[in-house]
Design a protein around this motif. Structure first.
Motif, mmCIF file in Angstrom:
data_model
loop_
_atom_site.group_PDB
_atom_site.id
_atom_site.type_symbol
_atom_site.label_atom_id
_atom_site.label_comp_id
_atom_site.label_asym_id
_atom_site.label_seq_id
_atom_site.Cartn_x
_atom_site.Cartn_y
_atom_site.Cartn_z
ATOM 1 N N LEU A 127 30.015 38.170 18.110
ATOM 2 C CA LEU A 127 28.564 38.355 18.011
ATOM 3 C C LEU A 127 28.039 37.943 16.639
ATOM 4 N N MET A 128 28.727 38.357 15.584
ATOM 5 C CA MET A 128 28.254 38.095 14.229
ATOM 6 C C MET A 128 28.303 36.620 13.870
ATOM 7 N N ARG A 129 29.206 35.873 14.461
ATOM 8 C CA ARG A 129 29.268 34.430 14.187
ATOM 9 C C ARG A 129 28.060 33.709 14.767
ATOM 10 N N GLY A 130 27.442 34.304 15.792
ATOM 11 C CA GLY A 130 26.260 33.692 16.398
ATOM 12 C C GLY A 130 26.622 32.452 17.189
ATOM 13 N N GLY A 131 25.608 31.663 17.476
ATOM 14 C CA GLY A 131 25.805 30.417 18.204
ATOM 15 C C GLY A 131 26.033 30.595 19.696
ATOM 16 N N LEU A 132 25.835 31.796 20.218
ATOM 17 C CA LEU A 132 26.024 32.044 21.647
ATOM 18 C C LEU A 132 24.724 31.763 22.395
ATOM 19 N N THR A 133 24.856 31.292 23.618
ATOM 20 C CA THR A 133 23.670 31.174 24.466
ATOM 21 C C THR A 133 23.231 32.592 24.827
ATOM 22 N N ALA A 134 22.040 32.717 25.378
ATOM 23 C CA ALA A 134 21.555 34.045 25.784
ATOM 24 C C ALA A 134 22.494 34.677 26.803
ATOM 25 N N ALA A 135 22.985 33.877 27.744
ATOM 26 C CA ALA A 135 23.901 34.403 28.757
ATOM 27 C C ALA A 135 25.231 34.809 28.138
ATOM 28 N N GLU A 136 25.743 34.017 27.207
ATOM 29 C CA GLU A 136 27.004 34.356 26.524
ATOM 30 C C GLU A 136 26.842 35.618 25.690
ATOM 31 N N GLU A 137 25.708 35.746 25.011
ATOM 32 C CA GLU A 137 25.463 36.943 24.203
ATOM 33 C C GLU A 137 25.373 38.184 25.085
ATOM 34 N N ALA A 138 24.673 38.076 26.199
ATOM 35 C CA ALA A 138 24.565 39.211 27.120
ATOM 36 C C ALA A 138 25.942 39.608 27.647
ATOM 37 N N ALA A 139 26.757 38.623 27.994
ATOM 38 C CA ALA A 139 28.113 38.906 28.474
ATOM 39 C C ALA A 139 28.958 39.548 27.376
ATOM 40 N N GLN A 140 28.796 39.078 26.158
ATOM 41 C CA GLN A 140 29.542 39.649 25.030
ATOM 42 C C GLN A 140 29.121 41.101 24.796
ATOM 43 N N LEU A 141 27.827 41.367 24.847
ATOM 44 C CA LEU A 141 27.332 42.738 24.678
ATOM 45 C C LEU A 141 27.837 43.650 25.798
ATOM 46 N N ASP A 142 27.834 43.135 27.032
ATOM 47 C CA ASP A 142 28.347 43.919 28.157
ATOM 48 C C ASP A 142 29.833 44.203 27.980
ATOM 49 N N GLY A 143 30.582 43.208 27.512
ATOM 50 C CA GLY A 143 32.012 43.390 27.287
ATOM 51 C C GLY A 143 32.305 44.410 26.200
ATOM 52 N N LEU A 144 31.528 44.373 25.133
ATOM 53 C CA LEU A 144 31.696 45.370 24.064
ATOM 54 C C LEU A 144 31.375 46.767 24.581
ATOM 55 N N ALA A 145 30.259 46.896 25.274
ATOM 56 C CA ALA A 145 29.868 48.202 25.804
ATOM 57 C C ALA A 145 30.926 48.732 26.769
ATOM 58 N N ALA A 146 31.564 47.855 27.528
ATOM 59 C CA ALA A 146 32.577 48.264 28.496
ATOM 60 C C ALA A 146 33.838 48.808 27.832
ATOM 61 N N CYS A 147 33.987 48.625 26.536
ATOM 62 C CA CYS A 147 35.127 49.205 25.808
ATOM 63 C C CYS A 147 34.949 50.712 25.612
ATOM 64 N N TYR A 148 33.771 51.214 25.912
ATOM 65 C CA TYR A 148 33.436 52.627 25.691
ATOM 66 C C TYR A 148 33.247 53.345 27.028
ATOM 67 N N ALA A 149 33.583 54.617 27.051
ATOM 68 C CA ALA A 149 33.344 55.446 28.225
ATOM 69 C C ALA A 149 31.835 55.628 28.410
#
Length: 158
Positions: A18-40
């Motif tokens: 995420l911090m490196r940036g350069g993600l498309t909106a869809a890639e960023e959303a998927a990355q955020l969802d993946g990070l959130a999924a690491c948590y209960a």
């Protein structure tokens, strides 16, 4: 199912992407969802050393919002986890992840030491205490004046 070590590493790797940036909106959303999924769904994440106070993050949704806030700083040339070590504890659900975020922003190198004490159950973080050098982060991201202003007392208007 991920081990506690794998889960802690997945979080920091996701933060780096995420911090490196350069993600498309869809890639960023998927990355955020993946990070959130690491948590209960119900969790307890705290930042005890945050200079503006520790506001607990208690849900997967609040963690997703936390990771989405502000977006990556401008000028990130590199952002990685380095010098990482995982320390096992007597409790098989708990690991201590010691590392540094390091990289370059606008030609300036930075280093942010961190220690995360993470409890993982069924592959999801149910509790975490994240100890980071928030002043070094503000300096690295060009946000030190804003932090100083936030820490300064409000002017007396009487």
């Amino acid at each position: 199912m991920r081990t506690p070590e794998e889960t802690a590493r997945a979080v920091t790797a996701g933060v780096c992407r995420l911090m490196r940036g350069g993600l498309t909106a869809a890639e960023e959303a998927a990355q955020l969802d993946g990070l959130a999924a690491c948590y209960a769904e119900r969790t307890d994440v705290r930042h005890p050393f945050h200079p503006l106070g520790d506001t607990p993050l208690r849900s997967r949704a609040s963690l997703r919002e936390h990771f989405a806030a502000g977006g990556p700083p401008a000028g990130v040339e590199s952002f990685d986890v380095v010098d990482d070590r995982v320390h096992a504890t007597a409790d098989p659900e708990v690991v201590i992840f010691e590392f540094r975020y390091a990289g370059v922003i606008d030609g300036r190198a930075f280093s942010l030491p961190c220690i995360f004490v993470v409890r993982v159950r069924d592959g999801e973080i149910v509790e975490s205490r994240d100890y980071a050098d928030h002043v070094a982060a503000a300096r690295a991201f060009g946000r030190l004046p804003a932090l100083a202003a936030a820490l300064s007392p409000a002017p007396d208007m009487s």
